[in-house]
Design an enzyme around this catalytic site. Structure first.
Site, PDB file in Angstrom:
ATOM      1  N   SER A  41       4.437   3.372   1.344  1.00  0.00           N
ATOM      2  CA  SER A  41       3.499   4.269   0.475  1.00  0.00           C
ATOM      3  C   SER A  41       2.580   5.101   1.281  1.00  0.00           C
ATOM      4  O   SER A  41       3.480   5.940   1.977  1.00  0.00           O
ATOM      5  CB  SER A  41       2.489   3.257  -0.403  1.00  0.00           C
ATOM      6  OG  SER A  41       1.994   3.898  -1.478  1.00  0.00           O
ATOM      7  N   ASP A 155       7.607   2.172  -5.097  1.00  0.00           N
ATOM      8  CA  ASP A 155       6.193   1.786  -4.145  1.00  0.00           C
ATOM      9  C   ASP A 155       6.683   0.489  -3.159  1.00  0.00           C
ATOM     10  O   ASP A 155       6.955  -0.505  -3.830  1.00  0.00           O
ATOM     11  CB  ASP A 155       4.918   1.735  -4.675  1.00  0.00           C
ATOM     12  CG  ASP A 155       3.863   1.916  -3.829  1.00  0.00           C
ATOM     13  OD1 ASP A 155       4.166   1.635  -2.586  1.00  0.00           O
ATOM     14  OD2 ASP A 155       2.899   2.247  -4.462  1.00  0.00           O
TER      15      ASP A 155
END
Length: 334
Positions: A41, A155
């Site tokens: 991320s 993600d």
């Protein structure tokens, strides 16, 4: 003499991820040379910039960022699988820092993403740095999924919030991991049995400086951003009563992601612990308060410097073991 390869595993945490910059600065000041960088991320964005030798540019950009600049980089839309498309900010980053290829970076780098349909952990080890970071940062519900190499990716924090295992796979001998979400919640599991009741938790809350209404507001700053855009959302209405306001949709989303990442991280760390674990206390920074860059960087730096002796001692000990043990002290008198 075989040199120790130091790996840096940068975890997820959205706006808290600017603390990674402070961590890297502290390691540089200690003289620790990082050869391998992995990120999940926001860790993939900071890690990619660091591996490319662009950390100075990123830090300057982050420190100059204010709330309106962040807001203007957000491309809202509800038709792409997320509230934000995400293309605008990563296009801006590419224009600002240049087109970078993972396989051409100064340091070895890779990022983690999640295959939306299979749930598999995907390791991204080549391609455009900002395309890789965009895929790794696609927070479900907020940032739309990224089409990449025939997959829809979201993600990486869904499967590996702090990518220690990836750093090991890239042949790091010594892994320093940065976990950004450890101080976000007070969990019932972490309290003594006598403290796990509503009255005691209420007392804990009452000892904090902020009221429940103010805490809810701080955890949901991003909702305040969105309320300024009348094209997408109506202005938030404040209740006149003294009752605490219910968390908004983004507050619920952010809080849920926090909890999920913390639980997954604990499970992954138990099976594959790093050599050094850094846990900056960033609970006062909301997931989407990207304008708090200077504050986050300072916390990351200070946290790492407090671990200086441990980091350097452990590295020296490992290097001595690789070299056959410490040199015996001489008994000769001058």
């Amino acid at each position: 003499m075989k040199k120790i390869k130091v790996g840096l595993a940068l975890g997820s945490g959205a706006a808290r991820g600017w603390a990674h910059i402070g961590v890297i600065r502290a390691l540089e000041d200690m003289g620790v040379e990082v050869e391998i960088v992995t990120g999940t991320s926001i860790g993939s964005l900071v890690g990619g910039a660091y591996a490319a030798g662009k950390l100075d540019d990123l830090e300057s950009w982050v420190k100059d960022m204010d709330r309106w600049q962040v807001f203007n980089l957000l491309d809202f839309g509800l038709t792409n699988g997320g509230v934000i498309s995400g293309e605008k900010v990563f296009k801006f980053a590419r224009e600002k820092f240049g087109k970078l290829k993972v396989e051409e970076l100064e340091r070895r780098f890779a990022a983690v993403a999640t295959d939306l349909y299979t749930g598999r952990e995907i390791w991204l080890k080549d391609g455009d740095v900002f395309e890789v970071a965009r895929a790794s940062c696609a927070m479900p519900g907020l940032l739309s999924p990224k089409a990449y190499d025939g997959r829809w990716l979201v993600d990486g924090a869904l499967v590996n919030p702090v990518p220690v295992s990836l750093a090991r796979a890239l042949e790091a001998d010594f892994v320093i991991a940065v976990h950004l979400n450890s101080q976000v919640h007070v969990n019932d599991d972490d309290l003594p049995a006598e403290d796990q009741n509503p009255s005691t938790l209420a007392e804990l809350e009452s000892r904090q400086d902020k009221t429940p209404r103010e805490r809810s507001s701080n955890q949901n700053v991003f909702q305040g951003f969105l309320s300024r855009s009348q094209d997408y959302f109506e202005q938030v209405k404040e209740k006149l009563s003294r009752e605490p306001t219910s968390p908004g949709v983004f507050g619920v989303m952010a809080g849920s992601i926090d909890i999920m990442q913390e639980r997954i991280t604990k499970a992954r760390m138990a099976g594959d612990p790093p050599d050094i674990l850094l846990q900056p206390k960033l609970g006062d920074i909301g997931l989407l308060e990207f304008e708090q860059g200077s504050h986050a960087i300072k916390i990351g730096y200070e946290t790492t410097m407090r671990m200086k002796k441990l980091i350097l001692d452990d590295l020296q000990h490992l290097q001595e073991r690789r070299n056959g043990g410490p040199k015996p002290k001489s008994n000769k008198k001058n």
